[in-house]
Design a protein around this motif. Structure first.
Motif, PDB file in Angstrom:
ATOM      1  N   PRO A  10       0.800  -1.216   0.000  1.00 59.07           N
ATOM      2  CA  PRO A  10       0.000   0.000   0.000  1.00 59.07           C
ATOM      3  C   PRO A  10       0.839   1.275   0.000  1.00 59.07           C
ATOM      4  O   PRO A  10       0.293   2.353  -0.015  1.00 59.07           O
ATOM      5  N   VAL A  11       2.184   1.155   0.057  1.00 62.33           N
ATOM      6  CA  VAL A  11       3.041   2.333   0.196  1.00 62.33           C
ATOM      7  C   VAL A  11       3.287   2.956  -1.167  1.00 62.33           C
ATOM      8  O   VAL A  11       3.678   2.265  -2.114  1.00 62.33           O
ATOM      9  N   ALA A  12       3.078   4.265  -1.308  1.00 62.25           N
ATOM     10  CA  ALA A  12       3.353   4.967  -2.553  1.00 62.25           C
ATOM     11  C   ALA A  12       4.844   4.926  -2.832  1.00 62.25           C
ATOM     12  O   ALA A  12       5.669   5.064  -1.926  1.00 62.25           O
ATOM     13  N   SER A  13       5.214   4.747  -4.119  1.00 62.69           N
ATOM     14  CA  SER A  13       6.623   4.613  -4.442  1.00 62.69           C
ATOM     15  C   SER A  13       6.862   5.055  -5.874  1.00 62.69           C
ATOM     16  O   SER A  13       5.927   5.314  -6.636  1.00 62.69           O
ATOM     17  N   VAL A  14       8.143   5.143  -6.259  1.00 57.20           N
ATOM     18  CA  VAL A  14       8.519   5.538  -7.611  1.00 57.20           C
ATOM     19  C   VAL A  14       8.334   4.352  -8.543  1.00 57.20           C
ATOM     20  O   VAL A  14       8.818   3.254  -8.247  1.00 57.20           O
ATOM     21  N   PRO A  15       7.627   4.499  -9.658  1.00 65.21           N
ATOM     22  CA  PRO A  15       7.451   3.364 -10.583  1.00 65.21           C
ATOM     23  C   PRO A  15       8.772   2.961 -11.213  1.00 65.21           C
ATOM     24  O   PRO A  15       9.648   3.795 -11.461  1.00 65.21           O
ATOM     25  N   LEU A  16       8.884   1.691 -11.485  1.00 66.91           N
ATOM     26  CA  LEU A  16      10.100   1.154 -12.083  1.00 66.91           C
ATOM     27  C   LEU A  16      10.054   1.403 -13.592  1.00 66.91           C
ATOM     28  O   LEU A  16       9.054   1.118 -14.249  1.00 66.91           O
ATOM     29  N   SER A  17      11.129   1.949 -14.135  1.00 70.17           N
ATOM     30  CA  SER A  17      11.183   2.264 -15.561  1.00 70.17           C
ATOM     31  C   SER A  17      12.594   2.064 -16.062  1.00 70.17           C
ATOM     32  O   SER A  17      13.552   1.961 -15.285  1.00 70.17           O
ATOM     33  N   ALA A  18      12.740   2.031 -17.406  1.00 74.02           N
ATOM     34  CA  ALA A  18      14.063   1.885 -18.012  1.00 74.02           C
ATOM     35  C   ALA A  18      14.966   3.054 -17.652  1.00 74.02           C
ATOM     36  O   ALA A  18      16.175   2.894 -17.445  1.00 74.02           O
ATOM     37  N   ALA A  19      14.352   4.256 -17.573  1.00 74.82           N
ATOM     38  CA  ALA A  19      15.149   5.439 -17.215  1.00 74.82           C
ATOM     39  C   ALA A  19      15.682   5.322 -15.796  1.00 74.82           C
ATOM     40  O   ALA A  19      16.842   5.676 -15.518  1.00 74.82           O
ATOM     41  N   ALA A  37      20.522  -3.681  -5.486  1.00 76.44           N
ATOM     42  CA  ALA A  37      20.234  -3.018  -4.215  1.00 76.44           C
ATOM     43  C   ALA A  37      20.017  -1.522  -4.412  1.00 76.44           C
ATOM     44  O   ALA A  37      19.134  -0.917  -3.784  1.00 76.44           O
ATOM     45  N   MET A  38      20.808  -0.923  -5.286  1.00 74.96           N
ATOM     46  CA  MET A  38      20.661   0.509  -5.559  1.00 74.96           C
ATOM     47  C   MET A  38      19.300   0.808  -6.183  1.00 74.96           C
ATOM     48  O   MET A  38      18.600   1.751  -5.794  1.00 74.96           O
ATOM     49  N   LEU A  39      18.877  -0.013  -7.137  1.00 71.35           N
ATOM     50  CA  LEU A  39      17.605   0.202  -7.805  1.00 71.35           C
ATOM     51  C   LEU A  39      16.433   0.026  -6.839  1.00 71.35           C
ATOM     52  O   LEU A  39      15.474   0.810  -6.857  1.00 71.35           O
ATOM     53  N   GLU A  40      16.512  -0.998  -5.994  1.00 68.23           N
ATOM     54  CA  GLU A  40      15.431  -1.222  -5.026  1.00 68.23           C
ATOM     55  C   GLU A  40      15.313  -0.046  -4.066  1.00 68.23           C
ATOM     56  O   GLU A  40      14.209   0.378  -3.707  1.00 68.23           O
ATOM     57  N   GLU A  41      16.446   0.501  -3.661  1.00 67.33           N
ATOM     58  CA  GLU A  41      16.438   1.645  -2.746  1.00 67.33           C
ATOM     59  C   GLU A  41      15.830   2.869  -3.417  1.00 67.33           C
ATOM     60  O   GLU A  41      15.070   3.633  -2.798  1.00 67.33           O
ATOM     61  N   MET A  42      16.114   3.064  -4.692  1.00 70.16           N
ATOM     62  CA  MET A  42      15.621   4.239  -5.405  1.00 70.16           C
ATOM     63  C   MET A  42      14.115   4.156  -5.656  1.00 70.16           C
ATOM     64  O   MET A  42      13.425   5.183  -5.673  1.00 70.16           O
ATOM     65  N   THR A  43      13.588   2.959  -5.852  1.00 66.67           N
ATOM     66  CA  THR A  43      12.146   2.831  -6.086  1.00 66.67           C
ATOM     67  C   THR A  43      11.338   3.012  -4.803  1.00 66.67           C
ATOM     68  O   THR A  43      10.198   3.486  -4.847  1.00 66.67           O
ATOM     69  N   GLY A  44      11.912   2.605  -3.668  1.00 67.94           N
ATOM     70  CA  GLY A  44      11.171   2.680  -2.415  1.00 67.94           C
ATOM     71  C   GLY A  44      10.105   1.620  -2.276  1.00 67.94           C
ATOM     72  O   GLY A  44       9.281   1.673  -1.360  1.00 67.94           O
ATOM     73  N   LEU A  45      10.118   0.636  -3.188  1.00 71.07           N
ATOM     74  CA  LEU A  45       9.117  -0.427  -3.141  1.00 71.07           C
ATOM     75  C   LEU A  45       9.473  -1.450  -2.072  1.00 71.07           C
ATOM     76  O   LEU A  45      10.645  -1.641  -1.738  1.00 71.07           O
ATOM     77  N   GLU A  46       8.436  -2.124  -1.562  1.00 68.80           N
ATOM     78  CA  GLU A  46       8.667  -3.290  -0.714  1.00 68.80           C
ATOM     79  C   GLU A  46       9.325  -4.380  -1.557  1.00 68.80           C
ATOM     80  O   GLU A  46       9.109  -4.438  -2.781  1.00 68.80           O
ATOM     81  N   PRO A  47      10.140  -5.269  -0.946  1.00 66.92           N
ATOM     82  CA  PRO A  47      10.881  -6.266  -1.734  1.00 66.92           C
ATOM     83  C   PRO A  47      10.005  -7.098  -2.662  1.00 66.92           C
ATOM     84  O   PRO A  47      10.359  -7.325  -3.826  1.00 66.92           O
ATOM     85  N   GLU A  48       8.835  -7.533  -2.188  1.00 67.71           N
ATOM     86  CA  GLU A  48       7.993  -8.394  -3.012  1.00 67.71           C
ATOM     87  C   GLU A  48       7.435  -7.634  -4.212  1.00 67.71           C
ATOM     88  O   GLU A  48       7.399  -8.143  -5.333  1.00 67.71           O
TER      89      GLU A  48
END
Length: 567
Positions: A10-19, A37-48
């Motif tokens: 339910p947490v708002a986050s940055v969408p994953l994109s090629a950019a 790890a860097m990409l996951e941190e930048m998106t702010g998404l939960e791991p799943e």
């Protein structure tokens, strides 16, 4: 997008994109950090949610740990050692003629994909899974596959073993040339990583089944084919425990030690004959970890509710008398006593324990291990302890009439006695003591209170999802639909953190019976249990099942677990 079986994020986050991927790649290069790890941190998404969006971005199928466990690893095409080294696994395709599937945790690991293109047959496809789930699956496969990888030759060849006791270093598993030694060592190593309390080796026809007891429940970890290989494995365990490998008709008990990362781990071994051969059970005792845990052990850390903690502390603070903790094997009785003793251990009192075995090392406490082979039983040790000027005594378990008599006398002569007894609830304890020949008046005078407890597995916080209550389970639990309005029913879907079980960790629930004058009079007159229950209810006792229902209400555990542990 969410993966099947994963909870919604339910947490708002940055969408994953090629950019964003390109931005993360540059940031990872400049900072020297892993790209994933860097990409996951930048998106702010939960791991799943992150891995689900990553799979969609790369157009890869997403595999959960459930899909991995339901499939078959193709270790013939890609050995386990390569899988572990490159953090991937090759799975057989879903159909007989289907191409294999290479399941990876990091789609940016170009070296792994390039290696697979050269090393694997053409036509395989690629799928993505959560890195934690891949790690968990490989750990499940390790104990058998790591052993079998170097087996070679004739698996039924019978080996001879050195009869001497030896310590083994599990970090050198790969150097073992014997397939049997490698299998035993890797099984122990995997059990320690899995935080298992016991290892079960069960002979079943022409195979040996390996199971671990984790959070009080047996989980199958693997199996080894071949009756002769099974016999060799049991013989290896016997050698390590200094038992008679030629004797297969009667039970045997022993002990051995291994060293892992400089720490000695103790194992208690029980060998039992069966119709196919012999079974072995190994109880793991990591004394260093237990000792470190004991330094900060408190009743709150066990998960007990606040009311039970208050009552137990009140009983532990008494100047004399007896505090009894009861429950089935593996319900945490000894841990509760250790926590109570740790809280009252100020250094001003002489505290002596007699245990079989000594599980935790408590500072400033004299702890005596039972040694029945040398004649040091609970009863004999307890007599000696009473001559050692103790203030507080802990008896690991009351097993016989003599120990029960001495324990009651010790409580009556000015000592505070902590002890455990196997019984189903606080009321059964009274009957057990009277059946052992203890005088009813003396027992009533000595007893301060009884604690009955159970351990319930908790839903894995990483994969627990809200679910509607099952009508059949509600009925079996004695609950009506209108009673559970507002309850937060949850169920673990299974993930890498819980290794697919849906449960992670346990919590204690307890009922505490404080002895009052009315209850003492009932014990003395041997009143029926029904009357004792009525008096306890008037005094406000909160039963184990009521405390367990609170955990279900809050979504911490399930109705299935409630009915497995309480009634």
């Amino acid at each position: 997008m969410n993966a099947p079986g994963f909870p919604h994020n339910p947490v708002a986050s940055v969408p994953l994109s090629a950019a964003l991927v390109q931005q993360a790649r540059l940031a990872a290069l400049s900072q020297g950090r892993p790209m994933l790890a860097m990409l996951e941190e930048m998106t702010g998404l939960e791991p799943e949610a992150f891995v689900a969006e990553l799979a969609a971005l790369f157009c890869y199928p997403l595999w959960t740990i459930g899909a991995l466990q339901a499939g078959t690893p193709a270790f013939g095409l890609m050995p386990y050692t390569d899988c572990a080294q490159r953090e991937c696994v090759l799975m057989d395709g879903p159909g007989a003629a289907s191409a294999p599937v290479l399941v990876v945790g990091d789609p940016f690991a170009d070296d792994t994909l390039q290696w697979a293109d050269c090393a694997l047959p053409a036509g395989f496809s690629v799928a993505l899974t959560h890195p934690d789930e891949l790690t968990a699956y490989l750990a499940q496969q390790e104990n058998v596959q790591q052993a079998m990888a170097g087996m070679g030759g004739d698996a039924d060849q019978v080996e001879s073993f050195d009869q001497s006791i030896e310590d083994i270093s599990l970090v050198r598993i790969s150097e073992d040339s014997s397939p049997v030694v490698k299998l035993v060592n890797s099984t122990i190593y995997d059990a320690l990583k899995f935080q298992a309390s016991d290892i079960h080796l069960e002979c079943d026809g022409d195979k040996l089944i390996i199971k671990y007891r984790v959070d009080g429940v047996l989980v199958q970890a693997g199996q080894v084919q071949g009756l002769q290989m099974a016999e060799q494995i049991i013989s290896r365990i016997k050698v390590m425990a200094d038992l008679d490998i030629a004797e297969r008709r009667i039970p045997q008990d022993g002990r051995f030690k291994v060293r892992v990362k400089g720490a000695e781990i103790d194992f208690r071994v029980s060998i039992m004959p069966n119709i196919f051969g012999e079974d072995a059970v190994l109880r793991l005792l990591d004394r260093r970890a237990l000792t470190e845990a004991a330094q900060s052990l408190r009743l709150e850390s066990l998960g007990l509710n606040a009311d039970a903690i208050v009552l137990i502390r009140r009983l532990a603070a008494k100047p004399h008398g007896m505090l009894l903790v009861t429950g089935p094997t593996g319900s945490g009785k000894t841990t509760t006593l250790y926590a109570a003793i740790t809280e009252i251990n100020t250094g001003r009192d002489k505290i002596v324990t007699i245990e079989d075995p000594v599980e935790y090392r408590l500072p400033r406490v004299l702890q005596i291990p039972v040694n029945e082979k040398k004649g040091l039983t609970f009863a004999r040790g307890l007599r000696s302890i009473l001559r050692h000027d103790p203030d507080k005594i802990m008896i690991g378990e009351i097993r016989d009439d003599e120990t029960a008599q001495i324990a009651v006398q010790a409580a009556l002569t000015g000592h505070l006695v902590f002890t455990t007894l196997h019984a189903n609830n606080v009321f059964d304890v009274v009957g057990r003591f009277l059946h052992m020949g203890v005088d009813a008046y003396s027992f009533a005078a000595a007893l301060n209170g009884i604690v009955a407890q159970r351990l319930l597995r908790l839903n894995c916080e990483h994969c627990a999802v809200a679910v509607p209550p099952d009508p059949d389970e509600l009925r079996d639990s004695g609950l009506a639909p209108d009673q559970v309005q507002g309850w937060r029913f949850k169920l673990g879907a299974g993930c890498g953190h819980c290794r697919g079980t849906g449960y992670k960790g346990r919590k204690a629930v307890a009922e505490v019976l404080m002895l009052n004058d009315a209850m003492r009079e009932m014990i003395t007159t041997r009143a029926p249990v029904s009357r004792m229950k009525e008096e306890a209810a008037r005094a406000g006792i909160r039963l184990v099942r009521e405390a367990a229902l609170d955990l279900v209400r809050q979504g911490e555990t399930t109705l299935m677990e409630l009915n497995r542990v309480t009634y």
